[in-house]
Write an enzyme that holds these catalytic residues in place. Structure first.
Site, short mmCIF file in Angstrom:
data_model
loop_
_atom_site.label_atom_id
_atom_site.label_comp_id
_atom_site.label_asym_id
_atom_site.label_seq_id
_atom_site.Cartn_x
_atom_site.Cartn_y
_atom_site.Cartn_z
N LYS A 31 0.98 -1.11 0.26
CA LYS A 31 0.07 0.05 0.08
C LYS A 31 0.93 1.23 0.00
O LYS A 31 1.61 1.58 0.90
CB LYS A 31 -0.94 0.06 1.09
CG LYS A 31 -1.70 1.38 1.24
CD LYS A 31 -2.81 1.17 2.31
CE LYS A 31 -3.89 2.07 2.04
NZ LYS A 31 -3.35 3.59 2.10
N ARG A 40 -8.13 11.53 -7.27
CA ARG A 40 -9.16 10.96 -6.71
C ARG A 40 -10.50 11.54 -6.85
O ARG A 40 -11.45 11.06 -6.73
CB ARG A 40 -8.87 10.13 -5.65
CG ARG A 40 -8.60 10.88 -4.29
CD ARG A 40 -8.40 9.96 -3.08
NE ARG A 40 -9.52 9.48 -2.91
CZ ARG A 40 -9.86 8.53 -2.10
NH1 ARG A 40 -8.99 7.89 -1.80
NH2 ARG A 40 -11.19 8.24 -1.66
N GLU A 43 -0.82 5.14 -8.65
CA GLU A 43 -0.36 6.06 -7.59
C GLU A 43 0.90 6.83 -8.02
O GLU A 43 1.84 6.28 -8.59
CB GLU A 43 -0.15 5.31 -6.10
CG GLU A 43 0.02 6.43 -4.81
CD GLU A 43 -1.29 6.01 -4.00
OE1 GLU A 43 -2.51 5.62 -4.61
OE2 GLU A 43 -1.01 6.57 -2.87
N ARG A 78 -16.72 0.87 -2.45
CA ARG A 78 -15.91 0.72 -1.31
C ARG A 78 -16.41 -0.90 -0.79
O ARG A 78 -17.40 -0.75 0.03
CB ARG A 78 -16.19 1.38 -0.21
CG ARG A 78 -15.01 1.54 0.92
CD ARG A 78 -15.15 2.42 2.17
NE ARG A 78 -15.03 3.76 2.03
CZ ARG A 78 -13.67 4.13 1.88
NH1 ARG A 78 -12.83 3.56 1.95
NH2 ARG A 78 -13.48 5.58 1.72
N LYS A 131 -7.67 -2.88 3.15
CA LYS A 131 -6.40 -2.37 3.43
C LYS A 131 -5.98 -2.61 4.62
O LYS A 131 -6.84 -2.71 5.70
CB LYS A 131 -6.54 -0.63 3.19
CG LYS A 131 -7.69 -0.01 4.00
CD LYS A 131 -7.63 1.27 3.43
CE LYS A 131 -8.87 2.12 4.11
NZ LYS A 131 -9.16 3.44 3.78
P1 AMP Z 1 -7.05 5.15 1.88
O1 AMP Z 1 -6.79 6.47 1.38
O2 AMP Z 1 -6.43 4.89 3.57
O3 AMP Z 1 -8.67 4.85 2.22
O4 AMP Z 1 -6.58 3.77 1.14
C1 AMP Z 1 -6.83 3.67 -0.02
C2 AMP Z 1 -5.96 4.36 -1.07
O5 AMP Z 1 -4.89 3.61 -0.98
C3 AMP Z 1 -6.30 4.27 -2.38
O6 AMP Z 1 -7.00 5.36 -2.95
C4 AMP Z 1 -4.61 4.41 -3.04
O7 AMP Z 1 -4.55 5.69 -3.44
C5 AMP Z 1 -3.91 3.85 -2.00
N1 AMP Z 1 -3.20 2.54 -2.59
C6 AMP Z 1 -1.81 2.52 -2.08
N2 AMP Z 1 -1.36 1.21 -2.67
C7 AMP Z 1 -2.48 0.78 -3.47
C8 AMP Z 1 -2.78 -0.74 -4.29
N3 AMP Z 1 -1.57 -1.50 -4.16
N4 AMP Z 1 -3.78 -0.79 -4.65
C9 AMP Z 1 -4.79 0.06 -4.57
N5 AMP Z 1 -4.88 1.11 -3.87
C10 AMP Z 1 -3.74 1.59 -3.19
#
Ligand code: AMP
Length: 583
Positions: free
Chosen positions: A241, A261, A289, A423, A429
């Site tokens: 991530k 986003r 990303e 979602r 995650k």
């Molecule tokens: P969050 O922003 O904490 O809700 O986590 C989701 C975000 O993680 C996504 O919007 C991406 O920007 C990020 N992300 C980082 N690595 C990955 C990955 N390998 N696959 C999908 N999303 C990822």
């Protein structure tokens, strides 16, 4: 517009989904081709389609000002009404009613006129000009119509409508298969366009168009490896991530566009990625990303921060913080059978969707694109991917990802399709020792001591989906930097709705990521939950308040915690990974 407002109130008055759908379908069927797309976009609580770059730039102060011009009332009247209703549109309607505002019904604005007024308001510069235009619109609107206008403008629809429900209503209204409506919605990313296709019986005509950003697939927070394996096992795909800027890359010929986003075009901020993508031999759409990167390693997010929001970075900044694009998904391609066979140009700007293929297949396509890799001097990388079949393997992968300076893991179901804007549980995650939740700031207070005069204590809420309401869950001393607190203090100052002594109710638009140790049942907050040791991990200005986590997610995390009492011990031992401790 009056009929739209009446409908919105009738929909709000019932909690039964089938009744909402029925009311909507009956209404949508009566609209003509011009009105339909406007009405459905408004029904999703937006003045413009979601992928539209425009925003009216109207906040509480401008609305209060316009109302003053129409009714001769002042901010205090609106604040008093807001305190009674906790809803801006109801408050505006109430103020107008009390002021005896009864315009000529013949001049009541139509949907098309309201949409045109929103366009003019967006184009106008400065709050004075904007509030003048809004006042002209409200002057023609009776209190109920005005409530509808403000509902849309404030983005606080509160009528219990999700896009899925509007799609169901479109299917019912025009007698089309729901799946066809959903698919068109997914490809066009525009409910207004979907409505038009449904009305015309042309849902098959929905296409994946380049340079129209799709909504991003989102991930749900998972509490720990056990939950992940239970939900997605027996075999899961594990990616690092990355902590950067989510980005969708569209390319065709020599045109490259990058979207954030929130679906804004951020191409000019990252010229090196645009240049790196310019000469590729295929047309298509990637998800990934933007990461700060030097000499084979990821730079911390803080380095990337100097590039956020910057339109034309100087040569010095480009040299200081180089970036690359880490790709993990492909959403459309000119020739998915043989990537590159299209020679880099798409027919009529349209590419074949690949998002309905399973992840395994999408990854195969991605790997066949032969992106020029950063490790070989190019501007791209592929997400680090491995497979896990046990919680132990997941834990190891987590530690290794942290070793590569990434935030944690993104665990994916290898059979899952890409679902834009959702979602779901296809992606989970695993970030810190414990999950964090995204909350909306609903109230702020001045701090004590060194923070005197600064709005540093935040009260935050999650979304209760069943009631379409924000419900408070906690309060934390801000863990943000002094500079961030100063900026946010100014912002909250300008977006205060009402005062109760030290406490201020603020416009519920700022999302913060909140870390905590344990979730407890508690009557202290409206959500029925409280967080132990909540701390603000970071501001999420990239997130829309609609993307905040839900009460349902919190309940799930709570139940997960209850399920393993042993976990409470672990949670206690692992605290304070992010942000600062409360003062
Ligand atoms: P969050 O922003 O904490 O809700 O986590 C989701 C975000 O993680 C996504 O919007 C991406 O920007 C990020 N992300 C980082 N690595 C990955 C990955 N390998 N696959 C999908 N999303 C990822």
């Amino acid at each position: 517009m009056r009929r739209w407002s009446e409908l919105a109130e009738r929909v709000a008055a019932t909690t039964r989904t089938s009744e909402k759908t029925g009311l909507l379908a009956d209404y949508l069927r009566t609209l003509d081709a011009d009105e339909l797309p406007i009405a459905v976009v408004f029904l999703t609580g937006r003045p413009f389609p979601e992928a539209d770059q425009r925003a009216t730039g109207i906040g509480w102060a401008t609305i209060a000002n316009a109302l003053g011009q129409v009714s001769g009332t002042d901010r205090a009247d609106l604040a008093a009404a807001y305190d009674r209703f906790s809803d801006l549109s109801a408050a505006v309607g109430d103020v107008l009613e009390r002021a005896g505002h009864e315009p000529d019904p013949e001049r009541s604005p139509s949907l098309v006129e309201v949409a045109a007024a929103f366009t003019a308001i967006e184009a106008a510069s400065g709050p004075a000009r904007k509030s003048h235009l809004l006042a002209a619109l409200l002057a023609r609107a009776d209190p109920r119509t005005a409530r509808g206008i403000v509902r849309v403008l404030s983005g606080e629809l509160r009528i219990g409508l999700r896009e899925g429900l509007v799609e169901a209503a479109l299917a019912k209204a025009f007698d089309r298969p729901l799946d066809a409506v959903k698919r068109a919605g997914m490809l066009t990313g525009d409910i207004g366009r979907t409505a038009t296709l449904a009305r015309a019986g042309n849902l098959d005509g929905a296409a994946l168009a380049l340079f129209h950003p799709l909504k991003f697939m989102l991930a749900s927070p998972a509490e720990d490896a056990t939950e992940i394996m239970t939900r997605l096992g027996p075999t899961v795909w594990v990616e690092d991530k990355y902590d950067g800027i989510r980005c969708q890359l569209h390319r065709e010929g020599t045109t490259v566009r990058l979207y954030s986003r929130d679906l804004h075009d951020i191409s000019s901020g990252f010229p090196e990625i645009v240049a790196a993508a310019r000469d590729l031999p295929w047309a298509g759409i990637l998800d990934g990303e933007i990461l700060a990167w030097r000499d084979g390693t990821v730079l911390p997010f803080i380095a990337l921060q100097s590039r956020i929001g910057r339109k034309d970075p100087s040569a010095a900044i480009l040299a200081d913080v180089p970036v690359i694009f880490v790709a993990w998904d492909v959403l459309g391609l000119d020739e998915p059978g043989r990537p590159g066979a299209g020679g880099g140009s798409a027919r009529d700007g349209v590419v074949a969707p690949t998002l309905e293929l399973p992840l395994t297949e999408r990854r195969r396509l991605l790997e066949h694109l032969d992106l020029p890799l950063a490790s070989e001097g190019g501007g791209f990388a592929l997400s680090h991917l491995s497979e896990a079949t046990s919680t132990d393997e997941l834990e190891t992968a987590f530690t290794e990802a942290r070793g590569r300076r990434n935030e944690g893991l993104m665990v994916k179901d290898p059979t899952s399709t890409y679902s834009p804007g959702r979602r779901g549980y296809g992606w989970l995650k695993m970030k810190k020792a414990l999950a964090t939740i995204d909350c909306v700031v609903v109230g702020v207070e001045v701090g004590h001591g060194k923070r005197h005069g600064i709005l540093s204590d935040y009260t935050f809420a999650v979304r209760d989906e069943s009631r379409d309401q924000l419900v408070t869950i906690g309060k934390a001393y801000s863990g943000l930097t002094d500079a961030e607190i100063a900026t946010m203090t100014r912002w909250f100052d300008e977006h205060t709705i009402s005062h109760y002594g030290r406490y201020r109710v603020v416009e519920p638009t700022v999302v913060v990521e909140v870390a905590f140790d344990v979730i407890l049942r508690s009557n202290r907050h409206k959500s029925g939950f409280a967080l132990r040791f909540p701390r603000i991990a970071r501001l999420r200005l990239d997130k829309d308040p609609r993307e905040a986590d839900t009460l349902q997610t919190v309940t799930r995390l709570y139940e997960g915690l209850q399920a393993g009492a042993e976990h409470l011990v672990t949670a206690g031992a692992r605290r304070a990974h992010v942000g600062r401790e409360p003062a």
